[in-house]
Write a protein that holds these residues in place. Structure first.
Motif, PDB file in Angstrom:
ATOM      1  N   TYR A 260       0.833  -1.198   0.000  1.00  0.00           N
ATOM      2  CA  TYR A 260       0.000   0.000   0.000  1.00  0.00           C
ATOM      3  C   TYR A 260       0.869   1.251   0.000  1.00  0.00           C
ATOM      4  O   TYR A 260       2.072   1.201   0.277  1.00  0.00           O
ATOM      5  CB  TYR A 260      -0.949   0.034   1.202  1.00  0.00           C
ATOM      6  CG  TYR A 260      -0.270   0.151   2.547  1.00  0.00           C
ATOM      7  CD1 TYR A 260       0.017   1.388   3.115  1.00  0.00           C
ATOM      8  CD2 TYR A 260       0.077  -0.984   3.273  1.00  0.00           C
ATOM      9  CE1 TYR A 260       0.629   1.488   4.349  1.00  0.00           C
ATOM     10  CE2 TYR A 260       0.677  -0.900   4.507  1.00  0.00           C
ATOM     11  CZ  TYR A 260       0.958   0.348   5.037  1.00  0.00           C
ATOM     12  OH  TYR A 260       1.573   0.443   6.272  1.00  0.00           O
ATOM     13  N   THR A 261       0.225   2.368  -0.313  1.00  0.00           N
ATOM     14  CA  THR A 261       0.851   3.673  -0.233  1.00  0.00           C
ATOM     15  C   THR A 261      -0.019   4.535   0.664  1.00  0.00           C
ATOM     16  O   THR A 261      -1.229   4.608   0.485  1.00  0.00           O
ATOM     17  CB  THR A 261       0.976   4.324  -1.620  1.00  0.00           C
ATOM     18  OG1 THR A 261       1.696   3.430  -2.479  1.00  0.00           O
ATOM     19  CG2 THR A 261       1.721   5.637  -1.545  1.00  0.00           C
ATOM     20  N   GLU A 262       0.617   5.149   1.642  1.00  0.00           N
ATOM     21  CA  GLU A 262      -0.075   6.039   2.578  1.00  0.00           C
ATOM     22  C   GLU A 262       0.294   7.471   2.229  1.00  0.00           C
ATOM     23  O   GLU A 262       1.455   7.768   1.938  1.00  0.00           O
ATOM     24  CB  GLU A 262       0.364   5.721   4.008  1.00  0.00           C
ATOM     25  CG  GLU A 262      -0.250   6.613   5.056  1.00  0.00           C
ATOM     26  CD  GLU A 262       0.236   6.272   6.455  1.00  0.00           C
ATOM     27  OE1 GLU A 262       0.385   7.207   7.269  1.00  0.00           O
ATOM     28  OE2 GLU A 262       0.466   5.081   6.743  1.00  0.00           O
ATOM     29  N   HIS A 263      -0.705   8.359   2.268  1.00  0.00           N
ATOM     30  CA  HIS A 263      -0.488   9.777   1.974  1.00  0.00           C
ATOM     31  C   HIS A 263      -0.988  10.598   3.142  1.00  0.00           C
ATOM     32  O   HIS A 263      -1.970  10.230   3.793  1.00  0.00           O
ATOM     33  CB  HIS A 263      -1.265  10.200   0.720  1.00  0.00           C
ATOM     34  CG  HIS A 263      -0.859   9.456  -0.504  1.00  0.00           C
ATOM     35  ND1 HIS A 263       0.181   9.848  -1.297  1.00  0.00           N
ATOM     36  CD2 HIS A 263      -1.334   8.324  -1.063  1.00  0.00           C
ATOM     37  CE1 HIS A 263       0.318   8.999  -2.298  1.00  0.00           C
ATOM     38  NE2 HIS A 263      -0.596   8.057  -2.180  1.00  0.00           N
ATOM     39  N   GLY A 264      -0.337  11.717   3.374  1.00  0.00           N
ATOM     40  CA  GLY A 264      -0.796  12.607   4.428  1.00  0.00           C
ATOM     41  C   GLY A 264       0.090  13.828   4.529  1.00  0.00           C
ATOM     42  O   GLY A 264       0.836  14.163   3.603  1.00  0.00           O
TER      43      GLY A 264
ATOM     44  N   PHE B 258       0.067  12.871   9.912  1.00  0.00           N
ATOM     45  CA  PHE B 258      -1.387  12.984   9.847  1.00  0.00           C
ATOM     46  C   PHE B 258      -1.829  12.234   8.593  1.00  0.00           C
ATOM     47  O   PHE B 258      -1.628  12.713   7.480  1.00  0.00           O
ATOM     48  CB  PHE B 258      -1.832  14.448   9.772  1.00  0.00           C
ATOM     49  CG  PHE B 258      -1.347  15.281  10.930  1.00  0.00           C
ATOM     50  CD1 PHE B 258      -2.060  15.314  12.117  1.00  0.00           C
ATOM     51  CD2 PHE B 258      -0.172  16.005  10.838  1.00  0.00           C
ATOM     52  CE1 PHE B 258      -1.613  16.072  13.192  1.00  0.00           C
ATOM     53  CE2 PHE B 258       0.289  16.762  11.896  1.00  0.00           C
ATOM     54  CZ  PHE B 258      -0.435  16.801  13.079  1.00  0.00           C
ATOM     55  N   CYS B 259      -2.403  11.062   8.766  1.00  0.00           N
ATOM     56  CA  CYS B 259      -2.770  10.208   7.640  1.00  0.00           C
ATOM     57  C   CYS B 259      -4.064  10.687   6.990  1.00  0.00           C
ATOM     58  O   CYS B 259      -5.076  10.867   7.666  1.00  0.00           O
ATOM     59  CB  CYS B 259      -2.936   8.765   8.110  1.00  0.00           C
ATOM     60  SG  CYS B 259      -3.484   7.642   6.813  1.00  0.00           S
TER      61      CYS B 259
ATOM     62  N   GLY C 237      -7.237  10.295   9.271  1.00  0.00           N
ATOM     63  CA  GLY C 237      -7.576  11.456  10.077  1.00  0.00           C
ATOM     64  C   GLY C 237      -6.866  11.479  11.417  1.00  0.00           C
ATOM     65  O   GLY C 237      -6.971  12.455  12.148  1.00  0.00           O
ATOM     66  N   GLY C 238      -6.143  10.434  11.737  1.00  0.00           N
ATOM     67  CA  GLY C 238      -5.430  10.378  13.006  1.00  0.00           C
ATOM     68  C   GLY C 238      -3.987  10.791  12.846  1.00  0.00           C
ATOM     69  O   GLY C 238      -3.506  11.080  11.752  1.00  0.00           O
TER      70      GLY C 238
END
Length: 173
Positions: free
Chosen positions: A85-89, A101-102, A139-140
């Motif tokens: 996966y790729t996480e953005h924030g 902050f995701c 959002g966390g």
């Protein structure tokens, strides 16, 4: 003489400014596994392949890419798991504290293959549960303490009640 002292002061100030900016979090980093890998092994997991990169942009956005293939063995079953996966924030970094902050996690793969084919009937339910666990961070925020080892390597520690997470990041760009 005043000019020499002024020039010396400016030189020292420029050197100090360079030292501070050299330990910037901005850039692309590869991540090494930390002590949590030993915890996973103790729980019956064998990590076959793990790749994690993090990119911190100067606009305070970040991207984390994760590819992990592992094999889990428990008393009554074993399974191969592939998560990509790729996480953005966004992030903030100040006073050796990095706060993520995701905003989004884009799954490319979340695949579980049980060695016992009869367990594959629950495969989609388990995969959706795994994704759901990841999506709970939307959002966390997560707060890491950062210790620079050098300008191109830093240690990140995240204290929590479940399992402390610690790893090193090494600058690649």
């Amino acid at each position: 003489m005043k000019r020499i002292f002024a020039l010396l002061a400016l030189t020292i100030l420029a050197t100090l400014s360079y030292s501070v900016s050299a330990q910037s979090i901005i850039g692309k980093w590869s991540c090494t596994a930390g002590p949590q890998v030993e915890t996973m092994r103790a729980m019956g997991s064998t990590i076959e392949k793990s790749i994690t990169t993090q990119t911190f942009n100067d606009d305070s956005s970040y991207e984390t890419y994760v590819y992990m293939k592992l094999h889990l063995t428990k008393e009554s079953y074993s399974a191969s798991i592939l998560i990509e996966y790729t996480e953005h924030g966004t992030y903030s970094y100040a006073n050796n504290t990095l706060t993520y902050f995701c905003n989004n996690i884009d799954f490319k793969s979340c695949d579980i293959q049980y060695d016992d084919p009869s367990l594959n009937a629950i495969k989609s339910y388990v995969e959706e549960s795994v994704k759901g666990q990841f999506e709970q961070v939307y959002g966390g925020s997560a707060i890491y303490h950062v210790t620079f080892i050098s300008d191109n390597e830093a240690n990140l520690k995240f204290e929590n009640d479940v399992m402390p997470i610690e790893f090193n990041i090494i600058r690649t760009e």
